[in-house]
Design a protein around this motif. Structure first.
Motif, mmCIF file in Angstrom:
data_model
loop_
_atom_site.group_PDB
_atom_site.id
_atom_site.type_symbol
_atom_site.label_atom_id
_atom_site.label_comp_id
_atom_site.label_asym_id
_atom_site.label_seq_id
_atom_site.Cartn_x
_atom_site.Cartn_y
_atom_site.Cartn_z
ATOM 1 N N VAL A 205 14.131 50.421 10.678
ATOM 2 C CA VAL A 205 13.441 49.756 9.568
ATOM 3 C C VAL A 205 11.939 50.006 9.648
ATOM 4 N N LYS A 206 11.386 49.838 10.845
ATOM 5 C CA LYS A 206 9.981 50.149 11.132
ATOM 6 C C LYS A 206 8.999 49.391 10.231
ATOM 7 N N LYS A 207 9.256 48.119 10.001
ATOM 8 C CA LYS A 207 8.305 47.247 9.305
ATOM 9 C C LYS A 207 7.525 46.498 10.389
ATOM 10 N N THR A 208 6.450 47.094 10.875
ATOM 11 C CA THR A 208 5.780 46.590 12.068
ATOM 12 C C THR A 208 4.612 45.670 11.739
ATOM 13 N N HIS A 209 4.280 44.835 12.732
ATOM 14 C CA HIS A 209 3.126 43.941 12.676
ATOM 15 C C HIS A 209 2.380 44.075 13.997
ATOM 16 N N THR A 210 1.084 43.812 13.952
ATOM 17 C CA THR A 210 0.264 43.922 15.158
ATOM 18 C C THR A 210 0.075 42.550 15.793
ATOM 19 N N PHE A 211 0.356 42.460 17.094
ATOM 20 C CA PHE A 211 0.194 41.234 17.874
ATOM 21 C C PHE A 211 -0.760 41.520 19.031
ATOM 22 N N ASP A 212 -1.483 40.487 19.455
ATOM 23 C CA ASP A 212 -2.153 40.608 20.742
ATOM 24 C C ASP A 212 -1.245 39.984 21.801
ATOM 25 N N ARG A 213 -1.690 39.986 23.052
ATOM 26 C CA ARG A 213 -0.824 39.524 24.137
ATOM 27 C C ARG A 213 -0.438 38.053 23.967
ATOM 28 N N ASN A 214 -1.365 37.211 23.544
ATOM 29 C CA ASN A 214 -1.081 35.778 23.401
ATOM 30 C C ASN A 214 -0.081 35.516 22.279
ATOM 31 N N SER A 215 -0.307 36.138 21.131
ATOM 32 C CA SER A 215 0.602 35.904 20.001
ATOM 33 C C SER A 215 1.961 36.556 20.248
ATOM 34 N N MET A 216 1.993 37.647 21.028
ATOM 35 C CA MET A 216 3.265 38.299 21.336
ATOM 36 C C MET A 216 4.173 37.368 22.133
ATOM 37 N N GLY A 217 3.565 36.533 22.970
ATOM 38 C CA GLY A 217 4.358 35.597 23.772
ATOM 39 C C GLY A 217 5.081 34.555 22.956
ATOM 40 N N THR A 218 4.647 34.326 21.704
ATOM 41 C CA THR A 218 5.284 33.289 20.885
ATOM 42 C C THR A 218 6.620 33.717 20.314
ATOM 43 N N VAL A 219 6.962 35.008 20.381
ATOM 44 C CA VAL A 219 8.215 35.466 19.782
ATOM 45 C C VAL A 219 9.394 35.299 20.723
ATOM 46 N N PHE A 220 9.138 35.053 22.009
ATOM 47 C CA PHE A 220 10.233 34.973 22.971
ATOM 48 C C PHE A 220 10.902 33.601 22.900
ATOM 49 N N PRO A 221 12.253 33.580 22.888
ATOM 50 C CA PRO A 221 12.977 32.302 22.754
ATOM 51 C C PRO A 221 13.218 31.595 24.070
ATOM 52 N N PHE A 222 12.625 32.080 25.157
ATOM 53 C CA PHE A 222 12.928 31.507 26.472
ATOM 54 C C PHE A 222 12.093 30.252 26.690
ATOM 55 N N THR A 223 12.656 29.108 26.348
ATOM 56 C CA THR A 223 11.960 27.838 26.527
ATOM 57 C C THR A 223 12.805 26.912 27.380
ATOM 58 N N THR A 224 12.159 26.079 28.105
ATOM 59 C CA THR A 224 12.840 25.042 28.873
ATOM 60 C C THR A 224 12.559 23.710 28.204
ATOM 61 N N SER A 225 13.602 23.149 27.599
ATOM 62 C CA SER A 225 13.409 21.916 26.849
ATOM 63 C C SER A 225 13.358 20.717 27.788
ATOM 64 N N GLU A 226 12.394 19.873 27.570
ATOM 65 C CA GLU A 226 12.281 18.632 28.335
ATOM 66 C C GLU A 226 12.618 17.460 27.420
ATOM 67 N N VAL A 227 13.553 16.641 27.845
ATOM 68 C CA VAL A 227 13.954 15.461 27.095
ATOM 69 C C VAL A 227 13.583 14.246 27.915
ATOM 70 N N GLY A 228 13.071 13.234 27.273
ATOM 71 C CA GLY A 228 12.756 12.005 27.990
ATOM 72 C C GLY A 228 11.634 11.244 27.339
ATOM 73 N N HIS A 229 11.373 10.080 27.877
ATOM 74 C CA HIS A 229 10.350 9.200 27.340
ATOM 75 C C HIS A 229 9.425 8.749 28.470
ATOM 76 N N PRO A 230 8.236 8.285 28.135
ATOM 77 C CA PRO A 230 7.316 7.795 29.178
ATOM 78 C C PRO A 230 7.869 6.591 29.924
ATOM 79 N N THR A 231 8.724 5.820 29.231
ATOM 80 C CA THR A 231 9.337 4.638 29.844
ATOM 81 C C THR A 231 10.848 4.744 29.713
ATOM 82 N N GLY A 232 11.564 3.946 30.458
ATOM 83 C CA GLY A 232 13.014 3.939 30.352
ATOM 84 C C GLY A 232 13.673 3.932 31.715
#
Length: 651
Positions: A205-232
């Protein structure tokens, strides 16, 4: 030598095997992988023909926001149902990036000068800001702190019908536009885009966009979700991070306080709930009431200093479904609380319960709207005969109906109507009835409802009579044990009747004023038993929707999610629960859970293979993999395995 050449010439003149030749010349993806399996004749989608026809539509990202946020940039695309997404990333050499950035800076400066000459102050300011950002990026790259990349994003969406494909396409484009990401259909390029999404590392397809290193990191889906509350309370540990999860069922960030727990048998549902109940009672002062279908919460009540109530054909405990209580409600205009008595709602609740009784375990079709009308009219007459009206003072033995309502709970209450008194009213109305349309329904009610009347030694008369038990305010745990009732019909019927009684005695008594209201929890164990009975499901839905107003959490526990999935009437229970806990699931049910709650393939596989006490905790939009480990002391009363209990000598 001559003979050899002649033989070679004869071989060259032999006819060519056309089928073999055609196979050898096939080198394209379409020919090698699925020569008859993909129809690419349409310009905006593909048809994938196998055992079941599927439709696929591919997209590319055409525009990105000026600022990218991790991990929100493509999250909605990654989690959007049955969709595959590929991102092709190519680093740009420093020499090229410096050259292009210098050219961009010169162009921006030229445009800024033109805007300044024309007196366009706003555009001049914007161009100045862009030039400064470009200069900063160029300097960071020159110093080795940053880098530029070219990236192309291609996604392919799959459905089983063309209508669904069109509908989901519109939804995907709308969802992505919320984060200023523009997604376009690969019109006329569906075959190339589909091939780009195969694991062949080739971007056609080759429909490209330009990213810098910081913005490139936002495309990765590798997240560690934290669930919880300050109290409980410490509910367990996040298996991905090892951090403890603090859970507050009543945290202000939750849209409601309800929760559902789904798991196959033996996955740890009861252990989880007992752990939650005991810790929240000790650490947060939450009062809990369990509608115990399997007799598992008796030891919890004893350990917490609570109350056990056994309802069975042989017990002396009577709970009257006609019991009605005044309630404190906050005036929407003045904000002040006042005492009210909602007789109309109570008549409807009692009518639904009696209707379920009349239908019986066979859910007889003989019961219709005329039957319901007879029941409702008779129930209303029962309250009216005792002078019980919308005036809260009418509940009490006092000739003066204008008596102050401030101290109603200290006065002596009237005896309430009962199933026996209602049955006698039906007998009287049947004798005086002259309408042939009603004759059959009176006769039917007198036959089937006799088994619920104590005067006739009915086998299911344990709900007929004045209540012999009243809920104790401030008790840390109250257990209503119905495990000795017949499972097929008597137990679900008891669940419905007791839910109505719990609403009157436990929920409605809680103030609507958050400062005065106590935190309460109602646990409905093995809730799947209620699902075959529409009136019971309807009351459960109402309770789920109205519980938050009374600062009450409704906890639904069930091992058969498929029953909820196939019962549209029960969907309100799921949508009204902000907290969902999935422990180990059966393979036959995981597909339903995955579809309804939009689980990823990895999450679904985890729920099929996880160990006892492990699960997926979803609190609002957040998800975490949870490991629940009760302490040694807690295991003394939360363990439900009969073999373990036998070794201890508890059974």
């Amino acid at each position: 030598m001559f003979g050899k050449k002649k033989k070679q010439k004869q071989e060259e003149n032999q006819p060519i095997d056309t089928e073999q030749y055609n196979f050898l010349r096939r080198k394209t993806i379409k020919e090698l992988i699925a020569p008859a399996g993909i129809d690419a004749s349409a310009i905006d989608h593909l048809e994938i023909i196998s055992n079941t026809k599927r439709y696929a539509r591919s997209f590319f990202v055409s525009q990105l926001p000026r600022m990218c946020t991790f991990p929100e940039l493509f999250r909605d695309m990654y989690l959007f149902g049955d969709i595959n997404t590929s991102i092709f990333i190519n680093p740009i050499k420093e020499e090229r990036s410096q050259t292009e950035l210098n050219r961009t800076i010169n162009e921006l400066e030229t445009e800024r000068i033109v805007a300044a000459d024309k007196g366009n102050i706003n555009r001049e300011s914007t161009l100045t800001q862009k030039r400064m950002e470009a200069e900063q990026l160029r300097d960071e790259i020159a110093a080795g702190f940053n880098k530029l990349y070219e990236a192309s994003v291609v996604a392919t969406l799959f459905t089983y019908s063309l209508d669904d494909l069109d509908k989901l396409t519109r939804m995907l484009i709308t969802e992505m536009s919320k984060t200023l990401v523009n997604v376009k259909t690969a019109w006329g390029m569906q075959e190339e885009a589909f091939q780009s999404n195969l694991p062949l590392l080739e971007d056609k397809v080759k429909k490209t966009h330009t990213f810098d290193r910081n913005s490139m990191g936002t495309v990765f889906p590798f997240t560690t979700s934290e669930v919880g509350h300050p109290t409980g309370i410490p509910l367990g540990f996040n298996k991905q991070t090892g951090t403890p999860i603090l859970f507050d069922n009543f945290h202000p960030s939750l849209s409601n306080y309800n929760m559902v727990i789904f798991a196959k048998s033996g996955a740890g549902k009861s252990v989880t709930m007992k752990t939650l109940v005991s810790r929240s009672s000790v650490l947060m002062g939450i009062e809990s009431l369990a509608l115990d279908a399997e007799g598992e919460y008796t030891i919890v009540a004893e350990s917490l200093g609570g109350v056990n109530v056994v309802i069975s054909p042989n017990s002396d405990t009577i709970i009257n479904l006609f019991d009605i209580e005044p309630e404190r409600v906050k005036d929407e205009i003045t904000g002040k609380e006042r005492t009210v008595l909602n007789v109309e709602n109570k008549v409807e609740d009692v009518t639904q319960a009696l209707l379920t009784m009349a239908k019986g375990s066979t859910r007889s079709e003989e019961v219709n709207e005329l039957t319901k009308q007879i029941i409702a009219e008779s129930v209303a007459e029962e309250y009216a005969s005792l002078g019980i009206t919308s005036n809260p003072a009418s509940l009490y033995k006092s000739a003066n109906m204008a008596v102050s309502t401030d101290n109603l709970f200290e006065k002596e209450k009237k005896d309430m109507p009962t199933i026996g008194s209602w049955y006698k009213r039906i007998q009287e109305k049947a004798r005086s009835n002259k309408n042939p349309d009603y004759q059959f329904h009176y006769s039917y009610l007198l036959k089937v409802m006799r088994q619920y009347v104590r005067e006739y030694d009915g086998q299911m008369a344990y709900f007929d009579g004045q209540s012999t038990f009243d809920l104790l305010d401030g008790a840390p745990f109250i257990n209503l044990d119905i495990s000795q009732l017949e499972e097929r019909f008597a137990r679900p019927l008891a669940q419905q009747i007791l839910l109505s009684w719990i609403w009157e005695k436990f929920v409605k008594k809680n103030s609507e004023d958050r400062k005065k209201a106590r935190k309460k929890r109602v646990i409905v164990d093995e809730a799947w038993m209620l699902l075959p009975y529409p009136d019971a499901v309807d009351f459960l839905n109402k309770m789920a929707r109205r519980a938050r107003k009374r600062n009450v959490s409704l906890a639904i526990i069930s091992q058969r999610f498929q029953d909820f999935y196939e019962k549209p009437e029960a969907q309100a229970v799921l949508t009204s629960s902000d907290t969902k806990l999935f422990l180990a699931q059966d393979k036959s049910e995981i597909q339903y859970v995955k579809e309804v709650f939009k689980l990823t393939e990895g999450e679904a596989n985890f729920l099929v293979t996880c160990q006892r006490g492990e699960g997926l905790l979803k609190v609002g939009p957040d998800t975490a993999i949870l490991k629940i480990i009760p302490t040694k002391k807690e295991f003394e009363f939360v363990e439900t395995n009969l073999n373990v209990l036998a070794k201890r000598g508890n059974v």
